[in-house]
Design a protein around this motif. Structure first.
Motif, PDB file in Angstrom:
ATOM      1  N   LEU A 133       0.823  -1.211   0.000  1.00 34.05           N
ATOM      2  CA  LEU A 133       0.000   0.000   0.000  1.00 34.05           C
ATOM      3  C   LEU A 133       0.863   1.270   0.000  1.00 34.05           C
ATOM      4  O   LEU A 133       0.421   2.322  -0.436  1.00 34.05           O
ATOM      5  CB  LEU A 133      -0.931   0.015   1.226  1.00 34.05           C
ATOM      6  CG  LEU A 133      -2.162  -0.894   1.153  1.00 34.05           C
ATOM      7  CD1 LEU A 133      -2.822  -1.020   2.511  1.00 34.05           C
ATOM      8  CD2 LEU A 133      -3.165  -0.378   0.121  1.00 34.05           C
ATOM      9  N   ARG A 134       2.074   1.134   0.467  1.00 29.98           N
ATOM     10  CA  ARG A 134       2.960   2.303   0.504  1.00 29.98           C
ATOM     11  C   ARG A 134       3.811   2.407  -0.762  1.00 29.98           C
ATOM     12  O   ARG A 134       4.667   3.272  -0.870  1.00 29.98           O
ATOM     13  CB  ARG A 134       3.859   2.227   1.744  1.00 29.98           C
ATOM     14  CG  ARG A 134       3.112   2.602   3.031  1.00 29.98           C
ATOM     15  CD  ARG A 134       4.017   2.595   4.250  1.00 29.98           C
ATOM     16  NE  ARG A 134       4.005   1.310   4.938  1.00 29.98           N
ATOM     17  CZ  ARG A 134       5.025   0.477   5.007  1.00 29.98           C
ATOM     18  NH1 ARG A 134       6.163   0.770   4.421  1.00 29.98           N
ATOM     19  NH2 ARG A 134       4.929  -0.665   5.662  1.00 29.98           N
ATOM     20  N   MET A 135       3.593   1.491  -1.715  1.00 32.77           N
ATOM     21  CA  MET A 135       4.431   1.483  -2.920  1.00 32.77           C
ATOM     22  C   MET A 135       3.647   1.908  -4.154  1.00 32.77           C
ATOM     23  O   MET A 135       2.428   1.834  -4.189  1.00 32.77           O
ATOM     24  CB  MET A 135       4.988   0.068  -3.154  1.00 32.77           C
ATOM     25  CG  MET A 135       6.014  -0.358  -2.122  1.00 32.77           C
ATOM     26  SD  MET A 135       6.331  -2.135  -2.144  1.00 32.77           S
ATOM     27  CE  MET A 135       7.086  -2.367  -3.730  1.00 32.77           C
ATOM     28  N   GLU A 136       4.375   2.328  -5.193  1.00 43.45           N
ATOM     29  CA  GLU A 136       3.753   2.605  -6.486  1.00 43.45           C
ATOM     30  C   GLU A 136       3.475   1.284  -7.190  1.00 43.45           C
ATOM     31  O   GLU A 136       4.224   0.315  -7.007  1.00 43.45           O
ATOM     32  CB  GLU A 136       4.715   3.421  -7.361  1.00 43.45           C
ATOM     33  CG  GLU A 136       5.037   4.803  -6.840  1.00 43.45           C
ATOM     34  CD  GLU A 136       3.811   5.696  -6.825  1.00 43.45           C
ATOM     35  OE1 GLU A 136       2.941   5.530  -7.706  1.00 43.45           O
ATOM     36  OE2 GLU A 136       3.704   6.545  -5.913  1.00 43.45           O
ATOM     37  N   SER A 137       2.438   1.289  -8.047  1.00 41.68           N
ATOM     38  CA  SER A 137       2.084   0.067  -8.770  1.00 41.68           C
ATOM     39  C   SER A 137       3.293  -0.562  -9.461  1.00 41.68           C
ATOM     40  O   SER A 137       3.541  -1.761  -9.341  1.00 41.68           O
ATOM     41  CB  SER A 137       1.030   0.360  -9.834  1.00 41.68           C
ATOM     42  OG  SER A 137      -0.189   0.633  -9.219  1.00 41.68           O
ATOM     43  N   ASN A 153       7.605  -4.563 -10.354  1.00 38.29           N
ATOM     44  CA  ASN A 153       9.035  -4.851 -10.513  1.00 38.29           C
ATOM     45  C   ASN A 153       9.541  -5.819  -9.449  1.00 38.29           C
ATOM     46  O   ASN A 153      10.407  -6.647  -9.702  1.00 38.29           O
ATOM     47  CB  ASN A 153       9.847  -3.562 -10.472  1.00 38.29           C
ATOM     48  CG  ASN A 153       9.730  -2.831 -11.809  1.00 38.29           C
ATOM     49  OD1 ASN A 153       9.529  -3.482 -12.839  1.00 38.29           O
ATOM     50  ND2 ASN A 153       9.803  -1.521 -11.790  1.00 38.29           N
ATOM     51  N   MET A 154       8.964  -5.690  -8.270  1.00 37.21           N
ATOM     52  CA  MET A 154       9.378  -6.585  -7.210  1.00 37.21           C
ATOM     53  C   MET A 154       9.008  -8.031  -7.544  1.00 37.21           C
ATOM     54  O   MET A 154       9.816  -8.954  -7.405  1.00 37.21           O
ATOM     55  CB  MET A 154       8.680  -6.144  -5.931  1.00 37.21           C
ATOM     56  CG  MET A 154       9.497  -6.426  -4.712  1.00 37.21           C
ATOM     57  SD  MET A 154       8.718  -5.706  -3.282  1.00 37.21           S
ATOM     58  CE  MET A 154       9.033  -7.038  -2.158  1.00 37.21           C
ATOM     59  N   ARG A 202      -0.540  -1.875 -17.901  1.00 35.72           N
ATOM     60  CA  ARG A 202      -0.353  -0.931 -19.003  1.00 35.72           C
ATOM     61  C   ARG A 202      -1.603  -0.735 -19.858  1.00 35.72           C
ATOM     62  O   ARG A 202      -1.656   0.193 -20.658  1.00 35.72           O
ATOM     63  CB  ARG A 202       0.808  -1.367 -19.897  1.00 35.72           C
ATOM     64  CG  ARG A 202       2.131  -1.422 -19.140  1.00 35.72           C
ATOM     65  CD  ARG A 202       3.308  -0.929 -19.951  1.00 35.72           C
ATOM     66  NE  ARG A 202       4.539  -1.001 -19.171  1.00 35.72           N
ATOM     67  CZ  ARG A 202       5.031  -0.003 -18.450  1.00 35.72           C
ATOM     68  NH1 ARG A 202       4.415   1.169 -18.415  1.00 35.72           N
ATOM     69  NH2 ARG A 202       6.138  -0.145 -17.753  1.00 35.72           N
ATOM     70  N   ASN A 203      -2.553  -1.633 -19.733  1.00 28.01           N
ATOM     71  CA  ASN A 203      -3.792  -1.452 -20.487  1.00 28.01           C
ATOM     72  C   ASN A 203      -4.735  -0.557 -19.718  1.00 28.01           C
ATOM     73  O   ASN A 203      -5.392  -0.994 -18.785  1.00 28.01           O
ATOM     74  CB  ASN A 203      -4.460  -2.787 -20.749  1.00 28.01           C
ATOM     75  CG  ASN A 203      -3.850  -3.461 -21.940  1.00 28.01           C
ATOM     76  OD1 ASN A 203      -3.931  -2.949 -23.052  1.00 28.01           O
ATOM     77  ND2 ASN A 203      -3.188  -4.569 -21.703  1.00 28.01           N
ATOM     78  N   GLU A 204      -4.809   0.692 -20.146  1.00 29.00           N
ATOM     79  CA  GLU A 204      -5.587   1.628 -19.349  1.00 29.00           C
ATOM     80  C   GLU A 204      -7.068   1.407 -19.526  1.00 29.00           C
ATOM     81  O   GLU A 204      -7.548   1.145 -20.610  1.00 29.00           O
ATOM     82  CB  GLU A 204      -5.187   3.053 -19.725  1.00 29.00           C
ATOM     83  CG  GLU A 204      -3.827   3.332 -19.129  1.00 29.00           C
ATOM     84  CD  GLU A 204      -3.404   4.771 -19.292  1.00 29.00           C
ATOM     85  OE1 GLU A 204      -4.280   5.632 -19.487  1.00 29.00           O
ATOM     86  OE2 GLU A 204      -2.195   5.013 -19.213  1.00 29.00           O
ATOM     87  N   SER A 205      -7.779   1.508 -18.419  1.00 29.41           N
ATOM     88  CA  SER A 205      -9.217   1.335 -18.452  1.00 29.41           C
ATOM     89  C   SER A 205      -9.757   1.759 -17.093  1.00 29.41           C
ATOM     90  O   SER A 205      -9.047   1.686 -16.087  1.00 29.41           O
ATOM     91  CB  SER A 205      -9.545  -0.138 -18.717  1.00 29.41           C
ATOM     92  OG  SER A 205     -10.909  -0.361 -18.465  1.00 29.41           O
ATOM     93  N   ASP A 206     -11.017   2.200 -17.079  1.00 31.88           N
ATOM     94  CA  ASP A 206     -11.608   2.607 -15.802  1.00 31.88           C
ATOM     95  C   ASP A 206     -11.858   1.399 -14.923  1.00 31.88           C
ATOM     96  O   ASP A 206     -11.882   1.485 -13.706  1.00 31.88           O
ATOM     97  CB  ASP A 206     -12.953   3.312 -16.038  1.00 31.88           C
ATOM     98  CG  ASP A 206     -12.731   4.615 -16.756  1.00 31.88           C
ATOM     99  OD1 ASP A 206     -11.571   5.089 -16.732  1.00 31.88           O
ATOM    100  OD2 ASP A 206     -13.686   5.136 -17.354  1.00 31.88           O
ATOM    101  N   ALA A 226      -1.539  -3.648  -7.756  1.00 29.26           N
ATOM    102  CA  ALA A 226      -0.487  -3.554  -8.766  1.00 29.26           C
ATOM    103  C   ALA A 226      -1.045  -3.195 -10.135  1.00 29.26           C
ATOM    104  O   ALA A 226      -0.476  -2.366 -10.842  1.00 29.26           O
ATOM    105  CB  ALA A 226       0.291  -4.863  -8.839  1.00 29.26           C
ATOM    106  N   ILE A 227      -2.149  -3.795 -10.524  1.00 32.54           N
ATOM    107  CA  ILE A 227      -2.623  -3.535 -11.891  1.00 32.54           C
ATOM    108  C   ILE A 227      -3.630  -2.389 -11.940  1.00 32.54           C
ATOM    109  O   ILE A 227      -4.013  -1.946 -13.013  1.00 32.54           O
ATOM    110  CB  ILE A 227      -3.238  -4.798 -12.546  1.00 32.54           C
ATOM    111  CG1 ILE A 227      -4.566  -5.190 -11.884  1.00 32.54           C
ATOM    112  CG2 ILE A 227      -2.256  -5.969 -12.515  1.00 32.54           C
ATOM    113  CD1 ILE A 227      -5.410  -6.094 -12.757  1.00 32.54           C
ATOM    114  N   GLY A 228      -4.052  -1.905 -10.784  1.00 32.53           N
ATOM    115  CA  GLY A 228      -5.022  -0.816 -10.766  1.00 32.53           C
ATOM    116  C   GLY A 228      -6.446  -1.300 -10.931  1.00 32.53           C
ATOM    117  O   GLY A 228      -7.208  -0.769 -11.743  1.00 32.53           O
ATOM    118  N   SER A 229      -6.804  -2.327 -10.169  1.00 29.15           N
ATOM    119  CA  SER A 229      -8.149  -2.871 -10.254  1.00 29.15           C
ATOM    120  C   SER A 229      -8.838  -2.702  -8.902  1.00 29.15           C
ATOM    121  O   SER A 229      -8.174  -2.593  -7.869  1.00 29.15           O
ATOM    122  CB  SER A 229      -8.058  -4.361 -10.612  1.00 29.15           C
ATOM    123  OG  SER A 229      -9.124  -5.078 -10.045  1.00 29.15           O
TER     124      SER A 229
END
Ligand SMILES: Cc1cc2nc3c(=O)[nH]c(=O)nc-3n(C[C@H](O)[C@H](O)[C@H](O)COP(=O)(O)O)c2cc1C
Ligand code: FES
Lengths: 594, 162
Positions: free
Chosen positions: A145-149, A154-155, A180-184, A223-226
């Motif tokens: 939660l404290r890291m960027e996606s 990368n980890m 990398r596949n952007e979507s709402d 990580a993937i923004g879901s």
């Protein structure tokens, strides 16, 4: 304060061997001795050693009792808990030396294992989130939660983690595509369909440590923004589904699932979907169709689910065991993880070790271990002093490897080059009594009936191959059958739409590669060397062993057995229909096959 | 849509309210055919034809689509089933450890084939691929109870418990 803790296994295996009755008896017996507040009972998840269930471990001493039944409880409580005398007859006995072993760490079944994904299975109460948290649970999520996606991705990439659901695709790369596949809207899907008949590792993880999987799912989402996940579980796993529901509710209560997780502003929802009994639904595109409520049929890829997945949105699909590793990697770090395993395959793999070995059950081993170590050290060798013949790895998509491959390291790439595959992790051991042609027939009848019928090579090809194999096992094989099988197998492999068809010929190809002589014996000599194929057997009575008790004559449906009372009997080959009833009935093992 | 406005031919005796009630929670959501069928089967023990036709009308989709889904998955049944469901494992571990003989015995005792129900509706006999208790192979389940380490001569005693 409790003085002792007792872990009773409440996995599916031990429950069917009576562990819940043991629990009930123990509760009553403790009450009788007024020891309820001195001894804490925990119903744990699977310990892996299902064969010896119900498993009963006493802490802090770490005494490992096995095959404990409810009737044993009064003695166990009186002798051990009250008087402190170890009850020897309930300890594990080494099958070779017959020595009793007290601690489970001394049992070879456990000492060669490295339990990462199974770290909490059999150790904690899976229905209590606090026990997961005390053992470091949800620390990986906190860190994430404290890291960027991209840093999370990368980890996972540098940890070298590869998918445990079959193909071994690098998990970090898969996440990056979805990221990398952007979507709402994006989805995470956890594949808990576990269709391989003969494998149960995902089941044990879900039943024994559900939070480890949930934590991995949430990290994947981050990580993937879901913001939403589906957990697709086989309907045949009712206990796993129940424990997952409990776990989700508890995590929600703790603010680990839901809106604004731990005050981070990140919200996430997890839904459970029950599968409905179709093997092909384990394939990712079929699984998505099934979640959407359609017939679970695969579709061609690309587009990959990371681009166009559930309801057309970018979707990341991972297996249960993969995700249970993710939560650990996030907590313990990349270097720690990638130090385990081989160059190309990092970490551990869980195998469901079954078949003709002494110790059946679940084992988790570092990648790179040899098959021999798994089968002979952990598995304790072949039952009943028989000879090892082959090991089948990877289920219906995998292959059979013979003795010459026993020293082969177990990792994705070397298994594939030998014609098998890691697959889900089913590992079925076979001895001299298993007929390899019949085994190939068995797997093909499975894939054939599970073929969804969408593409022709798989639908028709597997059927034709099955017909040939059935013919051979019935003693009606012809010389051209072997080249014909080979040709068909390659056509099905090349031409099928999804992984089911592309891998279905593997059991046939590997048995042909390593055991062609058995095929030839069936076809040219009309003989089944393993003595399994009914139509090819000739039964006879060993006059040395026959006592003339007449038991066989009474069960023979065709009256093929004759002889005087108390004199050796004989079987009339002309009348015998090879049903085997007599051999089953004979108490003196006098009826043999050739 | 009101229950009365949906007409299903020749099934006046069927209790559509039961279907109507359990459909409520699913209306307006996506991907619900499988869960709806699971619910109907839980309610009736199988998938009665009128219930499926009614569902199709309520969801405004062709009944053929519902049948397509219902017949795709092994879990769904279009015929009534027995009080106790026997599932004999035909998975690899069980195969290698000789489940075939156990299966034969069970079928012989019950006088049924795969997928069939005994005349007294007491047992339905099914075969499945792996119950996930492979360590105890050969295995069968009766309802939610798992029985492991089977042998042909144990089958009768187990069946008599039901
Ligand atoms: C016929 C077929 C059956 C499959 N069954 C499963 C399964 O039961 N469980 C699973 O996790 N993956 C299964 N897979 C693999 C999935 O398609 C997918 O690759 C996997 O879930 C991805 O997760 P991973 O990258 O974490 O391994 C199956 C694939 C095929 C072709
Ligand atoms: S193969 Fe029978 S329970 Fe798994």
């Amino acid at each position: 304060m409790y003085e002792r803790q007792i872990l009773i296994c409440a996995g599916t295996g031990c429950i069917s061997s009576g562990s819940l009755q043991v629990h009930e008896a123990l509760r009553k017996e403790l009450q009788k001795h007024q020891m309820e507040d001195k001894v804490r009972i925990i119903l744990s998840g699977c310990h892996g050693f299902c064969e010896k269930g119900p498993i009963f471990i006493v802490y802090p001493e770490d005494i490992f009792y096995c095959e404990v039944q409810a009737e044993d409880i009064p003695e166990l409580v009186e002798e051990y808990l009250v008087k402190g005398n170890v009850v020897e007859r309930l300890l594990y006995k080494d099958p070779v030396t017959e020595d009793a072993v007290t601690s489970h760490q001394e049992i070879p079944f456990y000492s060669k294992q490295k339990r990462l994904a199974l770290r909490n299975c059999g150790v904690i109460d899976p229905e209590n989130i606090d026990e997961y948290i005390i053992r470091g649970g949800y620390q990986g999520l906190e860190r994430a939660l404290r890291m960027e996606s991209l840093d999370i991705i990368n980890m996972i990439k540098s940890s070298g983690l590869r998918g445990r659901g079959g193909a071994g695709f690098p998990t970090g790369m898969k996440w990056e595509f979805a990221y990398r596949n952007e979507s709402d809207k994006k989805y995470v899907v956890c594949n808990a369909d576990e269709g391989d008949p003969g494998a149960f590792m995902d089941r044990s993880v879900l039943e024994g440590d559900p939070h480890a999987v949930l934590e991995g799912i949430i990290i994947a989402g981050l990580a993937i923004g879901s913001d939403e996940a589906y957990l697709y579980v086989r309907a045949e796993y009712p206990l796993a589904i129940r424990r997952l529901r409990t776990a989700i509710a508890q995590a929600q209560e703790y603010g680990l699932i839901g809106e604004n997780i731990l005050g981070s502003g990140f919200g996430f929802k997890i839904n459970i979907k029950e599968g409905a009994g179709a093997f092909v639904c384990g394939e990712e595109t079929a699984l998505l169709a099934s979640i959407e409520g359609e017939r679970g049929m695969p579709r061609p890829r690309p587009p990959f689910p990371a681009v166009k997945g559930l309801w057309g949105e970018p979707t990341c699909i991972n297996n249960v065991e993969t995700l249970a590793n993710v939560s650990l990697i996030m907590r313990k770090g990349t270097d720690w993880y990638s130090a385990i395993g081989t160059e190309g395959s990092k970490g551990t793999k869980i195998f469901a070790l079954t078949g003709k070995v002494n110790n059946t059950g679940l084992c988790e081993v570092p990648m790179g271990i040899t098959l021999r170590e798994i089968i002979f050290d952990i598995g304790g060798g072949i039952r009943d002093g028989k000879k090892f013949k082959a090991v089948q790895i990877g289920g219906p998509s995998g292959g059979c490897l013979p003795e010459s491959h026993l020293d082969q390291p177990v990792d994705y790439d070397s298994l594939t080059s030998a014609g098998a595959m890691m697959g889900s992790g089913g590992m079925v051991v076979m001895d001299e009594d298993t007929c390899m042609v019949d085994l190939a027939r068995y797997f093909l009848s499975f894939t054939q009936s599970e073929s969804c019928g969408k593409c022709t090579p798989c639908r028709e090809g597997t059927k034709r191959m099955l017909e040939i194999l059935e013919r051979i096992t019935k003693g009606q094989g012809v010389a051209e059958d072997i080249p014909r099988l080979q040709k068909l197998a390659l056509a099905v492999k090349d031409g099928s739409l999804c992984g089911l068809g592309q891998t279905a010929p593997n059991p046939v190809l590997t048995t042909l590669r390593y055991f062609q002589d058995e095929y030839e014996a069936h076809i040219f000599d009309r003989r089944c060397p393993a003595g399994q194929c009914q139509e090819l057997l000739t039964y006879y009575i060993d006059p040395e062993l026959c006592t003339g008790c007449r038991a066989c004559t009474r069960v023979c449906p065709t009256g093929a057995i004759t002889g005087e009372k108390k004199e050796p009997h004989v079987i009339d080959e002309e009348k015998c229909i090879n049903c085997g009833s007599c051999a089953e009935r004979c108490k003196f093992d006098a009826i043999k096959v050739k | 849509m009101q229950a009365e406005t949906v007409k299903i031919d020749g099934n006046s005796s069927f209790d559509f309210d039961r279907v109507e009630n359990l459909l409520q929670e699913f209306l307006g959501k996506k991907g619900m055919i499988v869960p709806i069928l699971q619910k109907i089967q839980e309610e009736f023990g199988y998938l009665p034809r009128p219930a499926l036709e009614y569902t199709a009308k309520m969801l405004r989709i062709p009944a053929s689509k519902i049948y397509g889904v219902a017949t795709f998955y092994a879990q769904f049944h279009l015929q009534p089933r027995g009080k106790n469901i026997i599932r004999v494992c035909r998975g690899t571990a069980c195969h290698v450890r000789g489940v075939s003989k156990v299966a034969e015995k069970a079928q012989e005792i019950l006088k049924v084939g795969v997928g069939e129900t005994t005349e007294d509706l007491k047992f339905t006999y099914e075969e499945v691929a792996c119950i996930g208790a492979c360590g105890l192979a050969p295995v069968m389940m009766i309802n939610d109870q798992t029985f492991g380490k089977l042998a042909p001569d144990k089958v009768k005693t187990i069946l008599e418990k039901f």
